[in-house]
Design an enzyme around this catalytic site. Structure first.
Site: not given
Ligand code: 13P
Length: 252
Positions: A9, A11, A96, A98, A168, A214, A235
Site C-alpha cells: 500500500n 499510500k 483502511h 486512515e 491491521e 510495521s 506500507g
Molecule cells: P506500515 O507497514 O507502514 O506500518 O503500514 C501498514 C499499512 O497501513 C498498510 O496498509
C-alpha cells in the site's frame, strides 16, 4: 486452498515517475527471482494506468487504495470502481484505518464501496483493526466483529469469498510497533471463526487474511508462519524494492 499474498500500500507516496520506476524495479526483481506468493501493489489513482502496463500481470497484480461509494455522476474529485477497473487494476483497498479516521468512512459507506468494487470485478482488500485504547480495553475482537458485520455481512457467501481481508491493528501502523506473532495469530483465528460462523467453514478456510502494521523483512517470516496469517499488507516497507522483496521472500 487459500492464497498467500504480499500486498503493498503505497499510500500518498511517490510521484508518477517515481511510482513507475518503483513498479518496474520490483517487476525486474521478481522476474529474476519468482515469488512463492501472490504479489500486489496498490498505488495512487493517477499511477494505475501507467503501472498496470509496466508490470507482468502474471507476477504482480495492481490495485487502487480506495474507490468511490457512488456509481458515477456529480461527485467532484471522486474515482469510481468502474474507472479503477478500466485501467486494468484488479484490486482495491477498502476500509483502511486512515480512510476511516481521516475521511470519516463509515461501515455503511464501506458497504457501498465493497458492492461497487465487486460489481466491477475488483477484489476488495478489506481492512479491519482496533485502535490502541480498544486493545488496552481488551475489546479488539468486538471491534473487528463490528467492522466485518457492518460492511460485509449483507454479502452472499459467493461474493464474500471474493474478498481478501487485512487485519491491521492501528497502533502498529507506521509506528514500528508490531503485533507479536501470537497476537496476530489469535485475532486472525478469531476472524476466521467469525467468517466460518457467518459464511460457512469452506469460505472461511479459503479466505486470505493478511496482517498489516510495521511489517518488515526481519519480522515477516515469523508473522507469516502462523497458520491463520496468509501474508501481509505493507506500507512503508513497500516503498523500497529491497524491503518489499525481503518480505515477499518470507514465503521461500
Ligand atoms: P506500515 O507497514 O507502514 O506500518 O503500514 C501498514 C499499512 O497501513 C498498510 O496498509
Amino acid at each position: 486452498m487459500r492464497k498467500n499474498i504480499v500486498a503493498g500500500n503505497w499510500k500518498m507516496n511517490k510521484n508518477l515517475q517515481e511510482g513507475i520506476a518503483l513498479a518496474k524495479d520490483l517487476n525486474a526483481a521478481l522476474t529474476a527471482d519468482k515469488p512463492n506468493c501472490d504479489v500486489i501493489i496498490c498505488t495512487p489513482f493517477i499511477h494505475l494506468a501507467s503501472v498496470v502496463p509496466a508490470v507482468d500481470a502474471s507476477i504482480i497484480g495492481v490495485g487502487a487504495e480506495n474507490c468511490a461509494d457512488k456509481v458515477s455522476g456529480a461527485y467532484t474529485g471522486e474515482v469510481s470502481a468502474e474507472m479503477v477497473a478500466s485501467t486494468g487494476a484488479k484490486y482495491v483497498i477498502l476500509g483502511h484505518s486512515e480512510r476511516r479516521a481521516y475521511y470519516h468512512e463509515t461501515p455503511e459507506i464501506l458497504k457501498e464501496k465493497v458492492q461497487l468494487a465487486l460489481a466491477n470485478g475488483l477484489t476488495p482488500i478489506f481492512c479491519i483493526g482496533e485502535v490502541l485504547e480498544e486493545r488496552q480495553q481488551g475489546i479488539q475482537n468486538q471491534v473487528v466483529f463490528d467492522q466485518l458485520a457492518g460492511s460485509l455481512f449483507d454479502l452472499s457467501a459467493e461474493d464474500f469469498s471474493k474478498i481478501v481481508l487485512a487485519y491491521e491493528p492501528v497502533w502498529a501502523i507506521g509506528t514500528g510497533l508490531t503485533a507479536t506473532p501470537e497476537q496476530a495469530e489469535e485475532i486472525h483465528a478469531y476472524i476466521r471463526s467469525v467468517i466460518a460462523e457467518k459464511f460457512g467453514a469452506e469460505v472461511a478456510e479459503n479466505t486470505s487474511i493478511l496482517y498489516g502494521g510495521s511489517c518488515k523483512p526481519s519480522n515477516a517470516k515469523e508473522l507469516f508462519a502462523n497458520p491463520n496469517v496468509d501474508g501481509g499488507l505493507i506500507g512503508g516497507a513497500a516503498l523500497k524494492v529491497e524491503d518489499f522483496k525481503g518480505i515477499i521472500d518470507a514465503f521461500k
